[in-house]
Design a protein around this motif. Structure first.
Motif, PDB file in Angstrom:
ATOM      1  N   UNK B  24      -0.243  -2.851   2.873  1.00 14.65           N
ATOM      2  CA  UNK B  24       0.295  -1.606   3.414  1.00 14.65           C
ATOM      3  C   UNK B  24       0.968  -1.867   4.756  1.00 14.65           C
ATOM      4  N   UNK B  26       3.070   0.301   7.948  1.00 13.58           N
ATOM      5  CA  UNK B  26       3.616   1.529   8.511  1.00 13.58           C
ATOM      6  C   UNK B  26       5.116   1.358   8.712  1.00 13.58           C
ATOM      7  N   UNK B  28       6.650   3.627  10.775  1.00 18.08           N
ATOM      8  CA  UNK B  28       6.871   4.392  12.007  1.00 18.08           C
ATOM      9  C   UNK B  28       6.123   3.696  13.135  1.00 18.08           C
ATOM     10  N   UNK B  40       5.553   7.544   6.019  1.00 14.22           N
ATOM     11  CA  UNK B  40       4.807   7.001   7.167  1.00 14.22           C
ATOM     12  C   UNK B  40       4.612   5.509   6.974  1.00 14.22           C
ATOM     13  N   UNK B  41       4.434   5.142   5.710  1.00 21.18           N
ATOM     14  CA  UNK B  41       4.209   3.741   5.377  1.00 21.18           C
ATOM     15  C   UNK B  41       4.311   3.528   3.884  1.00 21.18           C
ATOM     16  N   UNK B  42       4.354   2.246   3.499  1.00 14.91           N
ATOM     17  CA  UNK B  42       4.478   1.920   2.069  1.00 14.91           C
ATOM     18  C   UNK B  42       3.521   0.808   1.698  1.00 14.91           C
TER      19      UNK B  42
END
Lengths: 350, 42
Positions: B24, B26, B28, B40-42
């Motif tokens: 994961x 972020x 941002x 916000x994240x992937x």
């Protein structure tokens, strides 16, 4: 400044008033100077430290919950139709709201409170279509992001942190989810575990938030966090960041300190002390929690998935050590299914 | 008002899983403005 008692000049201001204006001017100038210094420090990459001040101590003595509820009643006063566009435009100008995306004509919001919780025009907030993304639940400014390390602490400012278990509640679902994952064979786990036969290797600890497995060939998950501040002009509805199942709601009836950046630098345990609603559950990667934290002006939180919940209620005495009020959503262990982008809560004035 | 998100996600990538798993991230940073629905994240 003084004239004879018989012939006062109406344009001459009394000395005490002049002194008060000068004092307020000096205080405002000092505040602006301090803010400028803080802004310069931030631009040069200097982390801000907690600096408890007189204002923080003063706030502690004020009946902030009563003030918040009074503010709520004041702003729910119905305005005459002709006045509504002026009042709402003035608010939007003061707090930088975008009136282009408001769902209804301004004169249809009967009060400032109604305008504050406005919905947006359809399509104003497209949801990121990547199936692997986690989206922002709100409009706002990112205060902190990161991965939780040993001790499970989130930094409020440099040198001061608060614990996640205090924020979310000590009876967190962490262990329950771990136990479920150890015994169940759901499709969610399948994605995570990639064809593993047994899940008994999962274990979790609040002291060490990483979920580890006995075999080194398997993936390791961690706990991540993100703190988002909503300004007064922002859209104030909370949406789901992912597809998930909400298993539990926890309501902490706490204080209602302001939560602006200045307050984060001057009030210890700000988020842990304030009134808040926590939703806990499970998504495809494991544990998920959202904490909606109130403030003096925005004191109450309404849940779309539980409309009966009432927050910011008058209390005879506030006990900080009081256990939060909990509700486990039915069916137990599965809870309520919420889709990515679906509305889950609204912050209300007062 | 403030919202705090706490969630579990893949934190470390194992060599043998590189083709199918990724950790994961972020997308941002502190101080960024964000709007509801943005990643916000992937």
């Amino acid at each position: 400044m003084h004239t004879s008692s018989q012939g006062r000049n109406p344009f001459v201001v009394p000395g005490a008033t002049v002194a008060t204006i000068l004092m307020l001017g000096a205080l405002h100038a000092r505040r602006m100077y301090n803010d400028k210094k803080i802004e310069e420090a931030k631009e040069s990459g200097v982390e801000l430290e907690l600096q408890p001040d007189v204002k923080a101590k003063f706030l502690n003595m004020l009946p902030l919950r009563s003030i918040s509820r009074f503010w709520g009643s004041l702003t729910s006063t119905e305005l005459p139709i002709w006045l509504r566009p002026y009042a709402h435009r003035a608010w939007a100008r003061a707090f930088h709201s975008n009136l282009e995306e408001v769902a209804l004509p301004l004169d249809q919001y009967a009060s400032l409170k109604d305008f504050f919780v406005r919905a947006l025009k359809e399509g104003s907030r497209p949801i990121d279509s990547d199936p692997h993304s986690l989206v922002s639940p709100v409009d706002g400014t990112i205060m902190r992001v990161g991965e939780l390390k040993e001790g499970v602490l989130i930094e409020q400012v440099k040198g001061f942190s608060y614990s996640v278990s205090s924020l979310l509640g000590s009876g967190s679902f962490f262990p329950l989810i771990a136990a479920k994952e150890a015994s169940e064979d759901s499709s969610l786990q399948e994605k995570n575990l990639r064809d593993e036969g047994t899940k008994s290797w999962w274990r979790i600890s609040l002291a060490s938030p990483k979920l580890r497995e006995s075999s080194s060939s398997r993936p390791i998950t961690g706990l991540f966090y993100c703190v988002i501040y909503l300004g007064l002009g922002d859209y104030h509805r909370v949406h789901s960041p992912v597809d998930w199942n909400v298993l539990l709601r926890r309501h902490f009836s706490g204080r209602l300190y302001p939560v602006n950046e200045r307050a984060t630098r001057t009030i210890k345990n700000l988020y842990v002390e304030n009134e808040r609603v926590v939703l806990e559950g499970r998504w495809q990667e494991g544990y998920m929690a959202i904490a909606a934290i109130g403030a003096t002006s925005i004191g109450s939180i309404k849940l779309s998935i539980e409309p009966d919940l009432r927050t910011n209620q008058p209390r005879k005495k506030l006990l900080q050590s009081e256990a939060p009020e909990e509700r486990v959503y039915e069916p137990e262990g599965t809870g309520l299914s919420v889709k990515k982008g679906e509305e889950v809560a609204v912050f209300n004035m007062g | 008002s403030t919202v705090v998100l706490v969630f579990q996600a893949l934190a470390l990538k194992k060599q043998e899983d590189e083709a199918s798993l990724s950790e994961f991230r972020f997308c941002v940073d502190k101080g960024d403005k964000i709007r509801m629905g943005e990643a916000l994240g992937r």
